[in-house]
Enzyme design. Structure first.
Site, PDB file in Angstrom:
ATOM      1  N   GLY A  24       0.729  -1.145   0.031  1.00 42.15           N
ATOM      2  CA  GLY A  24       0.046   0.155  -0.007  1.00 42.15           C
ATOM      3  C   GLY A  24       0.813   1.180   0.062  1.00 42.15           C
ATOM      4  N   LYS A  32      -1.604 -18.693  -5.683  1.00 40.46           N
ATOM      5  CA  LYS A  32      -1.336 -18.123  -6.928  1.00 40.46           C
ATOM      6  C   LYS A  32      -2.009 -19.189  -7.951  1.00 40.46           C
ATOM      7  CE  LYS A  32       2.399 -15.406  -5.400  1.00 40.46           C
ATOM      8  NZ  LYS A  32       3.975 -15.314  -4.877  1.00 40.46           N
TER       9      LYS A  32
END
Lengths: 325, 325
Positions: B12, B208
């Site tokens: 972030g 993933k």
């Protein structure tokens, strides 16, 4: 999308064959002497019939080549052979599409390498877009990755961008054979052309590097009028004819090998045989291509794959069409 | 675009720092206890000040965490830690954005791996789009390449998708060291967490692969209601704790090595230590990731690069934002 395909060689044919399965309609296809254009009733061209006619009678259909440019298409696929200098007739085909506010997707390297500024200017005046993924490394995601990261945030690109030269060098190194011997073998296999100059002298790799240089230069410029334009004349090019088997043997003793590396960095374009580590990402074998994209914020990204071939190149054209939808 | 960033950890923060240079405005950023939201006068949040407050006082600003969701943004960036099972609170953040017809870009693997069907359903009802390039292989162009070729035209994906496990295995092989020794070293270097289970037991690589399986499955389905959804429960996962140094030595004698390979093919998801050729594209070293994408018409495309890291993952978020513009 409705496609008009200019060029019915290995790439144009593969685009025509793959397109219907990918949701596109072929409304026109032509080569330098003939064409077939759908009649405007919403029907597609019969691609199989057109390609059979070309194989059997040497003509794609009964229409004239320029009729393709006048067809009712959304995107023009330019797949005629690469020409140097003024890049005609490829450039005129693309310009005609943009003038009609249609998209143009190129497999032909000429207009992108030799007339990038003209191409960008024509695109700026059009509601259509120009895309050319197929011109650098076939279906390897080179240009798309640069676009996604932003050309302004890519510092350099280097790679093995010609499969024929790479086949010759990697086989010379693996088998201890000399250049002339491996070249003859590559010609027998269809990997090298009868006149191999375009590949072994580095011209093909240089064109791809010039395209990359233009993409980086125009992508980094605030105003396209200020961007430096590159052409083949700006590239420093050395091919592989003078790479001696003995040099490969020597390199091999140190865990190195030689590859024809194209490099775009700091405003220069260079193609030359270079020493690379045998376990490096650029030490690909056979006709495989590889490219390293140096980004500002994500390190070096490496891509590799088949850099040429009809279906591979057509797949790159289809990638572009996907992005236009 | 105007961005609201949920999560002020390494990813972030990197998104917030890179965004202004890439033409975006950060209008809100928050973590689990605090937030700062621009006041609606068209001003961006002062990112440097917010990150300094977080570093010095542990709070991003004086607003409440949920205020980020109510900010006036174009795209929400979900960069909170991955949670398993219901994938909350990440899923709720994304759903809130989609309900407001805004875009959502995820770096958080949870919602994409564990609730893909819900995510696609929420996106189908929204004018906003969901993108998640950062969840698989950081800035390596894995999902973007699959999207460009069309998920329906990709047959399989396999790769080295966890940098920590790869660091451990490649260093064990190169130095002849055992697992415990190299793991301790990796922890000292910050390459492995104090609790390394998520990486070395294969969970991260499996998430993933589950995301890739969902992308291929939903991409190939004519109707999303008919698509098979995958979650972590569908993955067959084995980590690297039991890979013996002696096995690596033996493999090395035959020109092979061991890598933790994730594979999505034929409707199955598998993560396990596998023998690979030492000169293969999957035999990457250190924390590098690599993925091979098997396409229907362009052969196998290989990509490699840094699969993790703040700027690398943030770069993937920016790739997604680029495609939304």
């Amino acid at each position: 999308m409705r496609l008009a395909i200019v060029g019915a060689g290995i790439v144009g044919r593969a685009v025509a064959e793959l397109a219907p399965d990918r949701g596109h309609e072929v409304v026109a296809i032509g080569d330098s002497t003939s064409a077939v254009v759908a009649d405007g009733t919403g029907e597609s061209v019969d691609v199989d019939a057109a390609l059979s006619r070309k194989a059997e009678r040497g003509i794609v259909g009964d229409d004239a080549p320029d009729d393709v440019l006048a067809a009712d298409y959304d995107a023009l696929v330019e797949a005629t052979p690469t020409t140097l200098g003024d890049a005609e007739p490829g450039f005129a085909h693309v310009a005609a599409a943009l003038e009609r506010d249609r998209h143009a997707v190129l497999a032909n390297k000429g207009p992108v390498a030799e007339r990038f500024g003209d191409l960008r200017a024509a695109a700026a005046d059009s509601a259509g877009e120009v895309r050319f993924e197929a011109t650098v490394g076939g279906a390897m995601p080179v240009l798309s990755t640069i676009e996604d990261h932003g050309a302004a945030h890519v510092d350099a690109v280097r790679g093995v961008l010609n499969g024929t030269a790479n086949f010759v060098l990697s086989r010379m190194a693996a088998e201890g054979l000399d250049y002339e011997h491996v070249l003859a073998e590559a010609q027998d296999l269809g990997v090298a052309e009868a006149d191999p100059a375009f590949d072994v002298d580095g011209t093909d790799a240089a064109l791809k590097c010039v395209i990359l240089a233009n993409v980086l230069s125009f992508g980094a410029a605030d105003n396209i009028d200020d961007a430096r334009e590159f052409t083949l004349d700006d590239a420093d090019v050395e091919g592989i004819r003078n790479v001696a088997g003995s040099a490969l043997d020597l390199a091999g003793e140190d865990g190195l090998t030689v590859r024809l590396i194209g490099e775009v960095a700091d405003g220069s374009v260079r193609v030359a045989p270079r020493l690379v580590k045998r376990n490096s990402a650029l030490s690909v074998s056979g006709t495989t291509n590889a490219a390293q994209i140096e980004t500002a914020s994500a390190g070096t990204l490496t891509v590799s794959g088949r850099g040429a071939g009809g279906e591979e190149t057509a797949s790159a054209v289809l990638m572009d069409l996907n992005r236009l939808q």
